[in-house]
Scaffold this motif. Structure first.
Motif, PDB file in Angstrom:
ATOM      1  N   HIS A   1       0.834  -1.189   0.000  1.00 22.85           N
ATOM      2  CA  HIS A   1       0.000   0.000   0.000  1.00 22.85           C
ATOM      3  C   HIS A   1       0.876   1.248   0.000  1.00 22.85           C
ATOM      4  O   HIS A   1       1.472   1.602   1.013  1.00 22.85           O
ATOM      5  CB  HIS A   1      -0.915  -0.022   1.236  1.00 22.85           C
ATOM      6  CG  HIS A   1      -2.038   0.950   1.169  1.00 22.85           C
ATOM      7  ND1 HIS A   1      -3.032   1.006   2.123  1.00 22.85           N
ATOM      8  CD2 HIS A   1      -2.352   1.911   0.266  1.00 22.85           C
ATOM      9  CE1 HIS A   1      -3.895   1.960   1.810  1.00 22.85           C
ATOM     10  NE2 HIS A   1      -3.499   2.518   0.697  1.00 22.85           N
ATOM     11  N   HIS A   2       0.967   1.889  -1.162  1.00 25.15           N
ATOM     12  CA  HIS A   2       1.714   3.138  -1.276  1.00 25.15           C
ATOM     13  C   HIS A   2       0.758   4.285  -0.963  1.00 25.15           C
ATOM     14  O   HIS A   2       0.241   4.964  -1.853  1.00 25.15           O
ATOM     15  CB  HIS A   2       2.303   3.283  -2.678  1.00 25.15           C
ATOM     16  CG  HIS A   2       3.405   2.318  -2.958  1.00 25.15           C
ATOM     17  ND1 HIS A   2       4.748   2.679  -2.926  1.00 25.15           N
ATOM     18  CD2 HIS A   2       3.381   0.999  -3.267  1.00 25.15           C
ATOM     19  CE1 HIS A   2       5.489   1.625  -3.206  1.00 25.15           C
ATOM     20  NE2 HIS A   2       4.695   0.595  -3.421  1.00 25.15           N
ATOM     21  N   ALA A   3       0.526   4.493   0.311  1.00 24.70           N
ATOM     22  CA  ALA A   3      -0.350   5.567   0.779  1.00 24.70           C
ATOM     23  C   ALA A   3       0.530   6.732   1.220  1.00 24.70           C
ATOM     24  O   ALA A   3       1.583   6.977   0.645  1.00 24.70           O
ATOM     25  CB  ALA A   3      -1.233   5.052   1.912  1.00 24.70           C
ATOM     26  N   ARG A   4       0.095   7.470   2.237  1.00 27.45           N
ATOM     27  CA  ARG A   4       0.917   8.584   2.738  1.00 27.45           C
ATOM     28  C   ARG A   4       2.305   8.091   3.121  1.00 27.45           C
ATOM     29  O   ARG A   4       3.302   8.778   2.944  1.00 27.45           O
ATOM     30  CB  ARG A   4       0.215   9.225   3.932  1.00 27.45           C
ATOM     31  CG  ARG A   4       0.926  10.437   4.498  1.00 27.45           C
ATOM     32  CD  ARG A   4       0.054  11.143   5.508  1.00 27.45           C
ATOM     33  NE  ARG A   4      -0.436  10.204   6.531  1.00 27.45           N
ATOM     34  CZ  ARG A   4      -1.300  10.551   7.473  1.00 27.45           C
ATOM     35  NH1 ARG A   4      -1.797  11.774   7.502  1.00 27.45           N
ATOM     36  NH2 ARG A   4      -1.697   9.661   8.368  1.00 27.45           N
ATOM     37  N   SER A   5       2.372   6.873   3.650  1.00 23.78           N
ATOM     38  CA  SER A   5       3.651   6.202   3.875  1.00 23.78           C
ATOM     39  C   SER A   5       3.503   4.745   3.434  1.00 23.78           C
ATOM     40  O   SER A   5       2.435   4.150   3.593  1.00 23.78           O
ATOM     41  CB  SER A   5       4.067   6.281   5.354  1.00 23.78           C
ATOM     42  OG  SER A   5       3.115   5.636   6.171  1.00 23.78           O
ATOM     43  N   LEU A   6       4.552   4.196   2.858  1.00 26.76           N
ATOM     44  CA  LEU A   6       4.509   2.821   2.373  1.00 26.76           C
ATOM     45  C   LEU A   6       4.324   1.858   3.536  1.00 26.76           C
ATOM     46  O   LEU A   6       4.982   1.968   4.572  1.00 26.76           O
ATOM     47  CB  LEU A   6       5.808   2.497   1.632  1.00 26.76           C
ATOM     48  CG  LEU A   6       6.004   1.047   1.208  1.00 26.76           C
ATOM     49  CD1 LEU A   6       4.967   0.635   0.176  1.00 26.76           C
ATOM     50  CD2 LEU A   6       7.418   0.851   0.653  1.00 26.76           C
ATOM     51  N   HIS A   7       3.410   0.897   3.365  1.00 31.79           N
ATOM     52  CA  HIS A   7       3.244  -0.168   4.351  1.00 31.79           C
ATOM     53  C   HIS A   7       2.604  -1.371   3.674  1.00 31.79           C
ATOM     54  O   HIS A   7       2.258  -1.323   2.491  1.00 31.79           O
ATOM     55  CB  HIS A   7       2.384   0.306   5.536  1.00 31.79           C
ATOM     56  CG  HIS A   7       0.970   0.644   5.169  1.00 31.79           C
ATOM     57  ND1 HIS A   7       0.594   1.882   4.687  1.00 31.79           N
ATOM     58  CD2 HIS A   7      -0.174  -0.088   5.185  1.00 31.79           C
ATOM     59  CE1 HIS A   7      -0.698   1.903   4.440  1.00 31.79           C
ATOM     60  NE2 HIS A   7      -1.191   0.701   4.730  1.00 31.79           N
ATOM     61  N   TRP A   8       2.488  -2.453   4.427  1.00 32.55           N
ATOM     62  CA  TRP A   8       1.849  -3.665   3.929  1.00 32.55           C
ATOM     63  C   TRP A   8       0.659  -3.990   4.818  1.00 32.55           C
ATOM     64  O   TRP A   8       0.723  -3.823   6.043  1.00 32.55           O
ATOM     65  CB  TRP A   8       2.848  -4.829   3.910  1.00 32.55           C
ATOM     66  CG  TRP A   8       3.838  -4.661   2.809  1.00 32.55           C
ATOM     67  CD1 TRP A   8       3.809  -5.236   1.573  1.00 32.55           C
ATOM     68  CD2 TRP A   8       5.022  -3.849   2.825  1.00 32.55           C
ATOM     69  NE1 TRP A   8       4.877  -4.818   0.819  1.00 32.55           N
ATOM     70  CE2 TRP A   8       5.642  -3.964   1.568  1.00 32.55           C
ATOM     71  CE3 TRP A   8       5.606  -3.012   3.774  1.00 32.55           C
ATOM     72  CZ2 TRP A   8       6.801  -3.297   1.235  1.00 32.55           C
ATOM     73  CZ3 TRP A   8       6.766  -2.339   3.449  1.00 32.55           C
ATOM     74  CH2 TRP A   8       7.357  -2.486   2.188  1.00 32.55           C
ATOM     75  N   ASP A   9      -0.437  -4.421   4.204  1.00 34.27           N
ATOM     76  CA  ASP A   9      -1.642  -4.771   4.935  1.00 34.27           C
ATOM     77  C   ASP A   9      -1.817  -6.287   4.934  1.00 34.27           C
ATOM     78  O   ASP A   9      -1.992  -6.894   3.869  1.00 34.27           O
ATOM     79  CB  ASP A   9      -2.869  -4.114   4.287  1.00 34.27           C
ATOM     80  CG  ASP A   9      -2.857  -2.610   4.418  1.00 34.27           C
ATOM     81  OD1 ASP A   9      -2.778  -2.119   5.560  1.00 34.27           O
ATOM     82  OD2 ASP A   9      -2.919  -1.909   3.382  1.00 34.27           O
TER      83      ASP A   9
ATOM     84  N   ARG B   1      15.944   7.759  -0.296  1.00 37.91           N
ATOM     85  CA  ARG B   1      14.645   7.406   0.270  1.00 37.91           C
ATOM     86  C   ARG B   1      13.539   7.274  -0.782  1.00 37.91           C
ATOM     87  O   ARG B   1      12.728   6.351  -0.705  1.00 37.91           O
ATOM     88  CB  ARG B   1      14.267   8.416   1.361  1.00 37.91           C
ATOM     89  CG  ARG B   1      15.059   8.155   2.644  1.00 37.91           C
ATOM     90  CD  ARG B   1      14.865   9.206   3.701  1.00 37.91           C
ATOM     91  NE  ARG B   1      15.742   8.925   4.848  1.00 37.91           N
ATOM     92  CZ  ARG B   1      16.032   9.803   5.787  1.00 37.91           C
ATOM     93  NH1 ARG B   1      15.521  11.020   5.733  1.00 37.91           N
ATOM     94  NH2 ARG B   1      16.841   9.474   6.779  1.00 37.91           N
ATOM     95  N   PRO B   2      13.466   8.142  -1.791  1.00 39.69           N
ATOM     96  CA  PRO B   2      12.452   7.908  -2.836  1.00 39.69           C
ATOM     97  C   PRO B   2      12.690   6.608  -3.602  1.00 39.69           C
ATOM     98  O   PRO B   2      11.738   5.899  -3.940  1.00 39.69           O
ATOM     99  CB  PRO B   2      12.598   9.132  -3.748  1.00 39.69           C
ATOM    100  CG  PRO B   2      13.217  10.184  -2.884  1.00 39.69           C
ATOM    101  CD  PRO B   2      14.145   9.433  -1.987  1.00 39.69           C
ATOM    102  N   LEU B   3      13.955   6.266  -3.863  1.00 40.33           N
ATOM    103  CA  LEU B   3      14.273   5.008  -4.539  1.00 40.33           C
ATOM    104  C   LEU B   3      13.868   3.827  -3.672  1.00 40.33           C
ATOM    105  O   LEU B   3      13.324   2.832  -4.166  1.00 40.33           O
ATOM    106  CB  LEU B   3      15.766   4.938  -4.853  1.00 40.33           C
ATOM    107  CG  LEU B   3      16.265   3.622  -5.479  1.00 40.33           C
ATOM    108  CD1 LEU B   3      15.683   3.433  -6.874  1.00 40.33           C
ATOM    109  CD2 LEU B   3      17.796   3.597  -5.531  1.00 40.33           C
ATOM    110  N   ALA B   4      14.122   3.912  -2.371  1.00 38.85           N
ATOM    111  CA  ALA B   4      13.790   2.814  -1.458  1.00 38.85           C
ATOM    112  C   ALA B   4      12.301   2.507  -1.496  1.00 38.85           C
ATOM    113  O   ALA B   4      11.893   1.342  -1.463  1.00 38.85           O
ATOM    114  CB  ALA B   4      14.239   3.152  -0.041  1.00 38.85           C
ATOM    115  N   GLY B   5      11.473   3.549  -1.590  1.00 31.87           N
ATOM    116  CA  GLY B   5      10.035   3.329  -1.661  1.00 31.87           C
ATOM    117  C   GLY B   5       9.641   2.521  -2.883  1.00 31.87           C
ATOM    118  O   GLY B   5       8.713   1.716  -2.836  1.00 31.87           O
TER     119      GLY B   5
END
Length: 314
Positions: A39-47, A203-207
């Motif tokens: 989930h690439h939302a306000r911050s990247l995470h996994w659901d 940091r943008p590349l890491a996302g």
């Protein structure tokens, strides 16, 4: 019986989001299916979503599933989601709850070993997510996720750079080497894990790496007086596999496969068996020299004769 999707529906307007918003109360199912969405939302995470009583019990995991039992990751309990979310992918509009891009990272079956209000033990059997995990509530509403069985991946390597020896001339057996520019920048090994890195420039590349874990070797350089650029020229770890024992030629192929190319990051060019041409180009560009790297050499910590620095003045 209470409608388990009431909170889910209250946060979404079906006229504004492509997410499934069923009108009927859920029916119990088999309680044996899971999905993990990136989930690439306000911050990247996994659901992480586990089928339970006709809905998907859900946790947002900022760093993804832990690979090592020695490290626990935060898991934020969120509202139950409808079963239709097992296959949902799409763009949730900006400004809506959870706005951003969502894709299915993995999906499969799972087995329940324990399920209570404060602790959930499961065995995941997906293509990418496999193993025994426990989700447990800590103080307040916070949860953590812990891997219970041994890791399936290689341990991360030490971030100790390989250094060249200095020589006045290129090696005679030039066909056994690849030749790269010596950039004269700030040596910066970089760990990218869970879409994050401690190197601010990357940091943008890491996302964009998502859940892929990688360890890069490279330098931060200033090209032609412009902005700083990260030049990547080696890959020590990729997606669960250590590459330090692999020969340079294989590490190079794996590095190029990552397609690191952009305004602020580049893959260093390399030319097998071409010391004169690379040396001439380095002099013309005002670079400090050339580094010859043995094609069959593993990645060694510290100074190594497998890498040879030849200054442009030589």
């Amino acid at each position: 019986m209470a409608d388990k999707l009431e909170q889910y529906r209250g946060k979404r307007d079906p006229s504004k989001t492509p997410e499934p918003v069923p009108g009927e109360a859920p029916e119990p199912g088999g309680d044996d299916t899971f999905v993990i969405q990136e989930h690439h939302a306000r911050s990247l995470h996994w659901d992480l979503r586990l089928e339970r009583d006709g809905v998907l019990a859900s946790w947002a995991i900022p760093k993804g599933l832990p690979e090592d039992p020695a490290t626990n990751h935060l898991a934020v309990r969120t509202e139950d989601h409808p079963m239709e979310y097992l296959t949902f992918e799409g763009e949730i509009p900006r400004g809506e709850y959870g706005g951003g891009t969502m894709t299915v990272w993995d999906r499969g079956a799972y087995e329940t070993e324990k399920w209570s209000d404060r602790e959930v033990k499961v065995v995941l059997r997906g293509e990418r997510a496999q193993g025994r995990y426990v989700l447990f509530q800590t103080r307040g509403k916070n949860w953590m996720i812990h891997r219970m069985d041994p890791p399936l991946r290689d341990p991360l390597p030490e971030l100790v750079p390989m250094l060249p020896v200095r020589r006045a001339k290129p090696p005679r057996n030039a066909g056994e080497y690849a030749f790269e520019f010596a950039w004269g920048g700030r040596r910066t090994p970089a760990l990218i894990e869970g879409g994050r890195t401690s190197v601010p420039l990357l940091r943008p590349l890491a996302g964009r790496f998502g859940s892929r874990t990688a360890v890069l070797d490279g330098e931060i350089v200033t090209l032609a007086g412009e902005e700083e650029v990260y030049i990547a020229y080696d890959l020590l770890y990729d997606d669960g596999r250590s590459l330090v024992a692999e020969p340079y030629r294989k590490r190079r192929v794996a590095l190029e496969a990552l397609e690191i190319a952009g305004a602020r990051w580049q893959t260093a060019p390399a030319w097998p068996g071409a010391p004169e041409a690379v040396g001439r180009a380095a002099r013309e560009q005002g670079l400090p020299g050339v580094v010859a790297k043995r094609l069959d050499s593993p990645y060694e910590h510290g100074e190594s004769k497998a890498w040879i620095f030849v200054p442009t003045g030589a």
